[in-house]
Design a protein around this motif. Structure first.
Motif, short mmCIF file in Angstrom:
data_model
loop_
_atom_site.label_atom_id
_atom_site.label_comp_id
_atom_site.label_asym_id
_atom_site.label_seq_id
_atom_site.Cartn_x
_atom_site.Cartn_y
_atom_site.Cartn_z
N LYS A 199 0.92 -1.12 0.02
CA LYS A 199 -0.07 -0.27 -0.01
C LYS A 199 0.85 1.24 0.01
O LYS A 199 0.60 2.34 -0.85
N ALA A 253 1.20 3.82 -3.16
CA ALA A 253 0.65 5.04 -2.99
C ALA A 253 1.83 6.11 -3.33
O ALA A 253 1.42 7.03 -4.01
N LEU A 281 -5.37 6.87 -5.58
CA LEU A 281 -5.09 7.23 -4.23
C LEU A 281 -6.20 7.30 -3.21
O LEU A 281 -6.13 6.88 -2.23
N ARG A 282 -7.19 8.14 -3.77
CA ARG A 282 -8.49 8.33 -2.96
C ARG A 282 -9.05 7.05 -2.61
O ARG A 282 -9.49 6.75 -1.36
N GLN A 341 -7.49 4.26 -2.37
CA GLN A 341 -6.51 3.42 -1.62
C GLN A 341 -6.77 3.96 0.06
O GLN A 341 -6.89 2.93 0.95
N ASN A 342 -6.98 5.15 0.21
CA ASN A 342 -7.13 5.60 1.61
C ASN A 342 -8.55 5.43 2.21
O ASN A 342 -8.68 5.51 3.29
N ASN A 343 -9.44 5.15 0.99
CA ASN A 343 -10.87 4.91 1.58
C ASN A 343 -11.68 4.25 0.55
O ASN A 343 -12.05 4.90 -0.44
N THR A 356 -14.83 5.64 -1.13
CA THR A 356 -14.91 7.07 -1.60
C THR A 356 -15.93 7.24 -2.77
O THR A 356 -15.63 6.31 -3.55
#
Length: 184
Positions: free
Chosen positions: A79, A83, A131-132, A134-136, A139
């Protein structure tokens, strides 16, 4: 009144004779762009593409990470590594889109110019959305309200199709103007 009309006519005759004797340096409408300008455009455009393109190491890393699928959204080394790669690719493509805006727009290269501007803009947006997600993973797209995760594969496919169309157009134009093929 009669004197004014005669003065106006005389001024018009003088102006037309002067204009007729002055060489016109601007290209006439419909005239082709000089080949030197087209070649210069391609040189600048190639530099933009080269700067935005993944180098062989980045390409191998991206292929390996993306082949791992869901692990790039799970906490861990994959991850973090993916990223960092997505951030680099988002930045490179965003810069390339901005640089394409700075290139002169010639009729002969306009479609290719617009095609690569769209490619770089769409690629920057896609990597930013990776990226978004990956973070949530939940989303949503701010425009549609739908989950981004479900859109990524289709957008990636559309980007690949655009890339193929751009490359075909690039090859045709290079052939038409005698410009060597793009090399990384």
């Amino acid at each position: 009144m009669k004197l004014e009309l005669q003065s106006l006519c005389l001024a018009l005759v003088v102006a037309l004779s002067v204009v007729g004797s002055v060489p016109i340096t601007a290209p006439a409408q419909g005239q082709q762009t000089p080949i030197a300008k087209i070649k210069s455009w391609f040189a600048k455009y190639d530099d933009i593409r080269r700067q935005a393109q993944m180098n062989p190491t980045e390409r191998a890393k991206a292929d390996t990470l993306l082949a791992k699928g869901i692990s790039i959204v799970m906490p861990g080394a994959d991850k973090v590594e993916s990223a960092q790669l997505f951030q680099v690719l988002e930045s490179k493509n965003s810069q390339a889109a901005d640089q394409m805006k700075q290139l002169a727009l010639y009729p002969e290269t306009a479609d290719l110019h617009k095609g690569y501007f769209k490619y770089f803009s769409d690629a920057a947006s896609l990597f930013g959305d990776y990226l978004r997600v990956q973070n949530n993973i939940m989303t949503t797209d701010p425009v549609t309200g739908k989950p981004l995760m479900g859109q990524l594969l289709n957008r990636k496919k559309n980007l690949e199709d655009l890339d193929a169309a751009n490359k075909a157009m690039d090859a045709d134009l290079r052939n038409q103007f005698g410009i060597p093929p793009y090399r990384y």
